[in-house]
Design a protein around this motif. Sequence first.
Motif, PDB file in Angstrom:
ATOM      1  N   VAL A  68      43.711 -16.671   6.159  1.00 31.90           N
ATOM      2  CA  VAL A  68      42.386 -17.259   6.354  1.00 31.90           C
ATOM      3  C   VAL A  68      41.665 -17.513   5.030  1.00 31.90           C
ATOM      4  O   VAL A  68      40.945 -18.516   4.887  1.00 31.90           O
ATOM      5  N   ALA A  69      41.857 -16.643   4.040  1.00 32.35           N
ATOM      6  CA  ALA A  69      41.174 -16.821   2.755  1.00 32.35           C
ATOM      7  C   ALA A  69      41.620 -18.113   2.080  1.00 32.35           C
ATOM      8  O   ALA A  69      40.790 -18.909   1.619  1.00 32.35           O
ATOM      9  N   ASP A  70      42.916 -18.342   2.035  1.00 35.05           N
ATOM     10  CA  ASP A  70      43.439 -19.552   1.396  1.00 35.05           C
ATOM     11  C   ASP A  70      43.034 -20.800   2.174  1.00 35.05           C
ATOM     12  O   ASP A  70      42.705 -21.839   1.577  1.00 35.05           O
ATOM     13  N   ALA A  71      43.033 -20.708   3.501  1.00 30.19           N
ATOM     14  CA  ALA A  71      42.631 -21.856   4.320  1.00 30.19           C
ATOM     15  C   ALA A  71      41.167 -22.213   4.066  1.00 30.19           C
ATOM     16  O   ALA A  71      40.815 -23.388   3.921  1.00 30.19           O
ATOM     17  N   ARG A  72      40.310 -21.212   4.000  1.00 29.49           N
ATOM     18  CA  ARG A  72      38.897 -21.483   3.712  1.00 29.49           C
ATOM     19  C   ARG A  72      38.732 -22.071   2.318  1.00 29.49           C
ATOM     20  O   ARG A  72      37.884 -22.955   2.099  1.00 29.49           O
ATOM     21  N   ASN A  73      39.539 -21.605   1.371  1.00 24.61           N
ATOM     22  CA  ASN A  73      39.464 -22.158   0.011  1.00 24.61           C
ATOM     23  C   ASN A  73      39.841 -23.636   0.003  1.00 24.61           C
ATOM     24  O   ASN A  73      39.250 -24.427  -0.734  1.00 24.61           O
ATOM     25  N   THR A  74      40.839 -24.007   0.804  1.00 26.07           N
ATOM     26  CA  THR A  74      41.208 -25.416   0.931  1.00 26.07           C
ATOM     27  C   THR A  74      40.016 -26.216   1.431  1.00 26.07           C
ATOM     28  O   THR A  74      39.725 -27.316   0.929  1.00 26.07           O
ATOM     29  N   GLY A  75      39.303 -25.674   2.411  1.00 26.52           N
ATOM     30  CA  GLY A  75      38.112 -26.337   2.920  1.00 26.52           C
ATOM     31  C   GLY A  75      37.034 -26.469   1.863  1.00 26.52           C
ATOM     32  O   GLY A  75      36.396 -27.520   1.736  1.00 26.52           O
ATOM     33  N   LEU A  76      36.827 -25.412   1.078  1.00 27.73           N
ATOM     34  CA  LEU A  76      35.819 -25.449   0.014  1.00 27.73           C
ATOM     35  C   LEU A  76      36.170 -26.491  -1.044  1.00 27.73           C
ATOM     36  O   LEU A  76      35.273 -27.124  -1.622  1.00 27.73           O
ATOM     37  N   ASP A  77      37.455 -26.665  -1.300  1.00 26.49           N
ATOM     38  CA  ASP A  77      37.888 -27.617  -2.323  1.00 26.49           C
ATOM     39  C   ASP A  77      37.518 -29.054  -1.969  1.00 26.49           C
ATOM     40  O   ASP A  77      37.322 -29.890  -2.868  1.00 26.49           O
TER      41      ASP A  77
END
Length: 338
Positions: A68-77
């Motif tokens: 979930v952390a990496d997925a949210r980071n993709t969204g933030l990018d």
Amino acid sequence: MISVIIAAFNAAATIDRCISSIDVAKKSHEIELIVIDDGSKDETARLLHRWESDRAWITVKYQKNSGVADARNTGLDIATGNYIVFIDADDTIDDWYFDFVIAQVIDRDIEMLAFGHKRIMLDGSVIERHNISAEYSRQDIESLQLRVTENRNIYWYVTTKVYSKSLIADLRFNCDVKLGEDGIFNIECLDKANHLSVVPDCPYNYYENATSMTSLQYKPGLLESIEADYKARVRIHDWSISATEKQVLLSDFARSYIEHMLPYLLNNLAHIQMRKRHAELIKIRQSFVYQNCLLHYHQQHPARGIRILISCFSRHWYVMTLVFLQLSWTKAKVKRHV
């Protein structure tokens, strides 16, 4: 514009319910919804493709399963909004959610907002978790940072927050932390914030499920996850503080990992073979988390049973700890069947 980020993994059972609630709440507001399919193996991708095809304001990204952390980071990018919110794929929002966000944050030019939520339990009952209204200055926030556990309504979730893009532009979730990544992120956000607004409203609906921390299911790798969370918190806190403030912070650490994390670790023992419980209990007690935290734990838990467990555990009374645990499991089992 408000950017909404959803991390979805094997969410076919709930993703339509989630996005439908966002679709209703959108009304005429300028919203972008970014959904990250984190390597789902079920029908999530098909359902998301349908939503993306029907709604120009929805963007779906697909990636291999990374958490979930990496997925949210993709969204933030890729988020372009001036404000960012996170919604979990198995939760929903009320139809006044964006009206509320605009009135509370955009119209008031707030850096970070914390609001309440409704908890939808497995039996269908609803518990409203309201906050107490408060406005925190930079000086107030510095005091809050020493008392994360005491102020867990502020720290424990990102789904009950609104963040200005300027505040979190260079922040990302710690992908090494699998439990408590929300708290780590919020501590880092408040390290930068000059103003935090807290309101009691509950426009977010959290659905408890069988794999929730509060459920009765076994949590694999739980001790390792707690150790990773502890290490991350040690790294991100500001330790250039007075000796008195440091003791407050260490006491808060102790309360967090003993009162809130330890019961989950102990209850996890109910799901392993009886002959392995003693060794696993020793492993927990010898973890650096509890070696460190027990030195600074001076609180009295309000629940007598938890106080007894903590006392036995801290004194290395492993047999007594297991006896009390067995009694509590038996009592809980009887209660569920009454």
